[in-house]
Design a protein around this motif. Structure first.
Motif, short mmCIF file in Angstrom:
data_model
loop_
_atom_site.label_atom_id
_atom_site.label_comp_id
_atom_site.label_asym_id
_atom_site.label_seq_id
_atom_site.Cartn_x
_atom_site.Cartn_y
_atom_site.Cartn_z
N ALA A 6 0.81 -1.16 -0.01
CA ALA A 6 -0.11 0.02 -0.09
C ALA A 6 0.92 1.21 -0.06
CB ALA A 6 -1.07 0.02 1.37
N ARG A 10 0.90 3.45 -3.48
CA ARG A 10 0.09 4.72 -3.54
C ARG A 10 1.03 5.90 -4.20
NH1 ARG A 10 1.04 9.63 -2.88
NH2 ARG A 10 2.95 8.94 -2.43
N CYS A 153 -4.73 9.03 2.46
CA CYS A 153 -4.33 8.46 0.74
C CYS A 153 -4.02 6.97 1.03
CB CYS A 153 -3.06 9.43 0.45
SG CYS A 153 -3.17 11.01 0.38
N HIS A 157 -6.20 4.23 -1.18
CA HIS A 157 -5.48 3.35 -1.88
C HIS A 157 -6.01 1.80 -1.73
CE1 HIS A 157 -2.48 1.84 -4.77
NE2 HIS A 157 -1.88 1.22 -3.72
N ASP A 158 -6.05 1.41 -0.55
CA ASP A 158 -6.50 0.38 -0.03
C ASP A 158 -7.83 -0.09 -0.82
OD1 ASP A 158 -6.23 -2.18 1.68
OD2 ASP A 158 -7.92 -1.30 2.69
N GLY A 162 -8.00 6.72 -5.70
CA GLY A 162 -6.75 7.45 -5.90
C GLY A 162 -6.74 8.60 -5.14
#
Ligand SMILES: Cc1cc2nc3c(=O)[nH]c(=O)nc-3n(C[C@H](O)[C@H](O)[C@H](O)COP(=O)(O)O)c2cc1C
Length: 221
Positions: A6, A10, A153, A157-158, A162
């Motif tokens: 992650a 990211r 963030c 992302h997880d 975005g």
């Protein structure tokens, strides 16, 4: 998602799909982010989540002011100069951002067009303003905001979403306060664009650069 994947996966997303992010998904992201660390657990942050008409109003204002060449009136002073090494990295980013889109440096029209998409939060369907208290401002609150911003963030992302942290959305702060009903006593630090990434867009895929550990880690054994 595995934590290291992650953190390394990211990246700043600079074009989003037009698809809205459901409110419950944004809430889930913020539920994770509220566990971010802060000085003495002071949790000095306020987050303003702009979507729909409010976000449209913001984008219109930010673009209009930019096109009119209105001087930035940010709550946090924008840096104007950096030490040489940082300046070089900033310049390198600027170059790759243009070249990834096939924009030539001397193509002012294309550069301006790209800049306009940036001040429009890259058309993200959601923009979160991270704020701190204007009074009793201590520098550590800026660190705390950075911590919660990074957590937002990563949590986004997880979930396959975005983000892009955008100082360029926090330039006309008095106007933003009016549009988003942010009280006078809040200082707007940064905007975080949030949405579903357009994965095919080259600017969401270029190879990013980072210093090697030997350049910034100092072992004192
Ligand atoms: C405080 C802050 C403000 C930023 N403002 C902008 C911005 O206005 N426009 C932009 O395109 N990127 C902006 N960024 C994103 C950085 O350019 C990006 O994080 C950096 O190049 C590293 O790339 P990565 O996020 O893809 O790993 C900002 C990042 C931070 C932390």
């Amino acid at each position: 998602m595995e934590l290291v994947a992650a953190v390394q996966g990211r990246r700043s997303i600079r074009r989003f799909k037009s698809q809205d992010v459901p409110k419950n998904i944004i809430t889930e992201i913020l539920e994770v982010a509220r566990w971010s660390p802060s000085w003495g657990n002071t949790q000095p942050w306020d987050l303003y989540v702009l979507t729909g008409k409010t976000l449209a109003k913001f984008k219109e204002m930010n673009l209009k002011k930019t096109l009119a060449g209105t001087t930035s009136a940010s709550d946090v002073p924008m840096p104007t100069d950096w030490p040489d090494a940082m300046k070089a990295r900033y310049g390198a980013l600027g170059k790759v951002v243009l070249s990834a889109q096939g924009i030539k440096r001397d193509d002012k029209e294309a550069r301006d067009k790209y800049y306009q998409t940036m001040v429009s939060a890259f058309d993200a369907p959601c923009l979160i303003f991270a704020c701190i208290s204007r009074d009793n401002l201590v520098e550590y609150q800026m660190l705390d905001i950075g911590l919660i911003a990074q957590t937002i963030c990563l949590a986004a992302h997880d979930k396959g979403l975005g983000t892009c942290l955008l100082a360029s959305t926090a330039r006309y702060c008095d106007e933003i306060r009016k549009i988003a009903a942010i009280p006078e006593d809040k200082k707007i630090v940064v905007g975080i664009a949030l949405g579903y990434p357009d994965s095919a867009f080259p600017l969401n895929n270029f190879e990013r650069d980072r210093m090697k550990l030997t350049e910034f880690v100092h072992w004192m054994e």
